[in-house]
Enzyme design. Structure first.
Site, short mmCIF file in Angstrom:
data_model
loop_
_atom_site.label_atom_id
_atom_site.label_comp_id
_atom_site.label_asym_id
_atom_site.label_seq_id
_atom_site.Cartn_x
_atom_site.Cartn_y
_atom_site.Cartn_z
N ARG A 232 21.34 -41.55 33.89
CA ARG A 232 22.55 -40.81 33.56
C ARG A 232 23.41 -40.72 34.82
O ARG A 232 22.86 -40.63 35.94
CB ARG A 232 22.21 -39.37 33.09
CG ARG A 232 21.64 -39.29 31.69
CD ARG A 232 22.69 -39.61 30.62
NE ARG A 232 22.17 -39.48 29.27
CZ ARG A 232 21.72 -40.49 28.51
NH1 ARG A 232 21.71 -41.72 28.98
NH2 ARG A 232 21.32 -40.27 27.28
N GLU A 261 31.83 -40.74 32.66
CA GLU A 261 32.05 -41.88 31.76
C GLU A 261 32.71 -41.45 30.45
O GLU A 261 32.48 -40.33 30.00
CB GLU A 261 30.73 -42.63 31.50
CG GLU A 261 29.66 -41.83 30.79
CD GLU A 261 28.36 -42.63 30.65
OE1 GLU A 261 27.86 -43.19 31.64
OE2 GLU A 261 27.86 -42.69 29.50
N HIS A 279 27.72 -48.52 30.13
CA HIS A 279 26.63 -47.82 29.43
C HIS A 279 26.13 -48.65 28.23
O HIS A 279 26.24 -48.22 27.08
CB HIS A 279 27.05 -46.41 28.99
CG HIS A 279 25.88 -45.52 28.68
ND1 HIS A 279 25.92 -44.15 28.83
CD2 HIS A 279 24.63 -45.80 28.21
CE1 HIS A 279 24.76 -43.64 28.46
NE2 HIS A 279 23.97 -44.62 28.08
P1 NAP Z 1 10.55 -40.19 29.67
O1 NAP Z 1 9.49 -41.05 29.07
O2 NAP Z 1 10.62 -38.76 29.31
O3 NAP Z 1 10.40 -40.35 31.25
C1 NAP Z 1 11.10 -39.57 32.16
C2 NAP Z 1 10.47 -39.72 33.54
O4 NAP Z 1 11.29 -39.02 34.48
C3 NAP Z 1 9.08 -39.13 33.64
O5 NAP Z 1 8.28 -39.99 34.41
C4 NAP Z 1 9.29 -37.82 34.37
O6 NAP Z 1 8.11 -37.49 35.10
C5 NAP Z 1 10.47 -38.15 35.26
N1 NAP Z 1 11.26 -36.98 35.63
C6 NAP Z 1 11.77 -36.03 34.81
N2 NAP Z 1 12.42 -35.10 35.52
C7 NAP Z 1 12.31 -35.46 36.83
C8 NAP Z 1 12.74 -34.89 38.05
N3 NAP Z 1 13.44 -33.74 38.07
N4 NAP Z 1 12.47 -35.53 39.19
C9 NAP Z 1 11.77 -36.69 39.20
N5 NAP Z 1 11.33 -37.29 38.07
C10 NAP Z 1 11.59 -36.67 36.89
O7 NAP Z 1 12.00 -40.77 29.36
P2 NAP Z 1 12.41 -42.27 29.02
O8 NAP Z 1 12.22 -42.53 27.57
O9 NAP Z 1 11.79 -43.19 30.00
O10 NAP Z 1 14.00 -42.17 29.27
C11 NAP Z 1 14.51 -41.77 30.50
C12 NAP Z 1 15.99 -41.57 30.45
O11 NAP Z 1 16.68 -42.82 30.49
C13 NAP Z 1 16.58 -40.90 29.21
O12 NAP Z 1 16.38 -39.50 29.21
C14 NAP Z 1 18.04 -41.30 29.28
O13 NAP Z 1 18.77 -40.34 30.02
C15 NAP Z 1 18.02 -42.62 30.05
N6 NAP Z 1 18.41 -43.74 29.18
C16 NAP Z 1 19.51 -44.47 29.48
C17 NAP Z 1 19.87 -45.53 28.66
C18 NAP Z 1 21.08 -46.37 28.96
O14 NAP Z 1 21.67 -46.88 28.03
N7 NAP Z 1 21.45 -46.54 30.21
C19 NAP Z 1 19.12 -45.84 27.55
C20 NAP Z 1 17.99 -45.08 27.28
C21 NAP Z 1 17.64 -44.03 28.10
P3 NAP Z 1 7.79 -35.95 35.51
O15 NAP Z 1 8.00 -35.13 34.29
O16 NAP Z 1 6.38 -35.98 36.03
O17 NAP Z 1 8.77 -35.61 36.60
C1 8YV Z 2 22.83 -44.87 24.15
C2 8YV Z 2 21.17 -43.81 25.78
O1 8YV Z 2 23.96 -45.07 24.95
O2 8YV Z 2 19.23 -43.59 24.47
C3 8YV Z 2 19.92 -43.12 25.36
O3 8YV Z 2 19.61 -42.08 25.99
O4 8YV Z 2 21.78 -43.50 26.74
C4 8YV Z 2 21.63 -44.99 24.99
O5 8YV Z 2 20.62 -45.68 24.40
C5 8YV Z 2 23.21 -43.82 23.20
O6 8YV Z 2 22.52 -42.64 23.10
C6 8YV Z 2 23.43 -44.50 21.87
O7 8YV Z 2 24.02 -43.69 20.99
#
Ligand code: NAP
Ligand code: 8YV
Length: 318
Positions: A232, A261, A279
């Site tokens: 994010r 964004e 994004h």
């Molecule tokens: P997840 O399985 O919940 O993993 C999150 C990781 O972050 C965990 O390892 C957690 O470990 C760590 N974490 C949480 N808070 C933290 C902190 N304050 N300091 C350090 N580490 C921390 O989540 P995920 O499914 O991998 O997704 C992660 C994130 O990616 C989403 O929440 C979303 O914001 C982002 N995302 C972006 C896109 C995109 O389009 N760019 C798409 C999908 C997701 P601990 O709890 O041990 O700290």
């Molecule tokens: C999408 C995302 O941009 O899953 C997330 O957290 O950031 C992305 O996959 C979005 O939420 C699609 O609507």
């Protein structure tokens, strides 16, 4: 068959809409001119919303729906949802974990390769005629055998680590709690950044990660270092990032997400040291189809028995 109201916040694919229209009466937030007026007629009888990672549930919508019972998120991140308020009101919230892990990992790899191999410059070199006029493009850096730090080793972070093995990379990571994984753990993010060639951010957004990648972290990464952010925009201090890139204290950055964004600061748009994406971490037809299917499955299960398939952890007890 009853077709309860569903308030739709943000977009949906045609496949999602075709499954939903037979089950719900859809009201689209972006087509409602006056929310207060709409709420007088529909607010009390609208119990479910569909939203996404960008919009979450705006406070105005929370206020307009006094009997809101469920919210299905089309995306995994839910930092735009006020989870405390949802728990307090007993609103169940779902998201789409796992189905997008591979795609977001691919996006991180795309940025990594484009940054280290200076794809933007070399593509322009080939296209502009510089090759004929100036000769070979300057050399770049290999991603092979580098130390790559992952900030956030959850579902997506672990998939990134898995895919990085093709580069024979040394993986290290920082999270709040140590994981049972074969990678070196750093409890201190600055110390990890100092040991890394590349830092990949893939934590959730929200208060606990707000600007966690600050000036100190960026400068520890150093003039040859690369920052990748597919998490994010809030996770990185954007002003500090611009300063570090401009001064050469950070080598380059590959960014899919931004603080404000879809606005991207001009300094990032014009920098030769950045690779920018709008994004699109999960934005392929295949992955969005899987995310859309899971979002709709959550809504249909909620309609059938009041439960969700993939609730966010904060709401799982509701
Ligand atoms: P997840 O399985 O919940 O993993 C999150 C990781 O972050 C965990 O390892 C957690 O470990 C760590 N974490 C949480 N808070 C933290 C902190 N304050 N300091 C350090 N580490 C921390 O989540 P995920 O499914 O991998 O997704 C992660 C994130 O990616 C989403 O929440 C979303 O914001 C982002 N995302 C972006 C896109 C995109 O389009 N760019 C798409 C999908 C997701 P601990 O709890 O041990 O700290
Ligand atoms: C999408 C995302 O941009 O899953 C997330 O957290 O950031 C992305 O996959 C979005 O939420 C699609 O609507």
């Amino acid at each position: 068959m009853s077709t309860p109201n569903l308030l739709m916040i943000g977009d949906a694919t045609d496949e999602m809409l075709s499954r939903l229209t037979t089950e719900f009466t859809i009201h689209r937030l972006d087509e409602i001119a006056d929310l207060d007026l709409w709420a007088k007629e529909h607010g009390a009888v609208t119990e479910v919303v569909m939203t996404n990672g960008h919009h979450g549930i705006p406070p105005s919508v929370m206020a307009a729906l006094p009997n809101l019972k469920a919210a299905a998120g089309y995306g995994v991140g839910y930092d735009a949802v006020d989870t405390d308020a949802c728990v307090a009101r007993g609103i169940k919230v779902s998201h789409t974990p796992n189905v997008l892990n591979g795609e977001v990992a691919n996006t991180a790899l795309l940025l990594l390769l484009a940054g280290m191999r200076e794809f933007r410059r070399d593509e322009a070199w080939a296209r502009s005629g510089d090759w004929e006029m100036q000769g070979n493009a300057p050399l770049t850096r290999s991603p092979d055998g580098k130390t790559i730090g992952i900030l956030g080793l959850g579902r997506i972070g672990q998939e990134i680590a898995k895919r990085l093995s093709i580069f024979d990379a040394k993986i290290v990571y920082h999270t709040r709690s140590k994981k049972d994984v074969p990678f070196d753990y750093y409890s201190n993010l600055v110390e990890m950044a100092a040991d890394c060639d590349v830092l990949v951010c893939i934590t959730p957004g929200g208060a606990s990660t707000d600007k966690i990648v600050n000036r100190e972290v960026l400068e520890a990464l150093g003039p040859e270092g690369m920052l990748i952010n597919v998490s994010r925009g809030s996770v990185v201090d954007e002003a500090a990032l611009i300063a570090a890139l401009d001064s050469g204290k950070l080598g380059c950055a590959g960014l899919d997400v931004f603080e404000g964004e879809p606005h991207i600061p001009n300094a990032l748009k014009t920098s030769a040291r950045t690779i920018l994406l709008p994004h699109v971490g999960s934005a392929t037809r295949e992955t969005r189809a899987a995310m859309g299917a899971l979002t709709v499955d959550n809504l249909l299960q909620w309609k059938a028995d009041g439960t969700l398939i993939t609730p966010i952890p904060e709401c799982a007890h509701l």
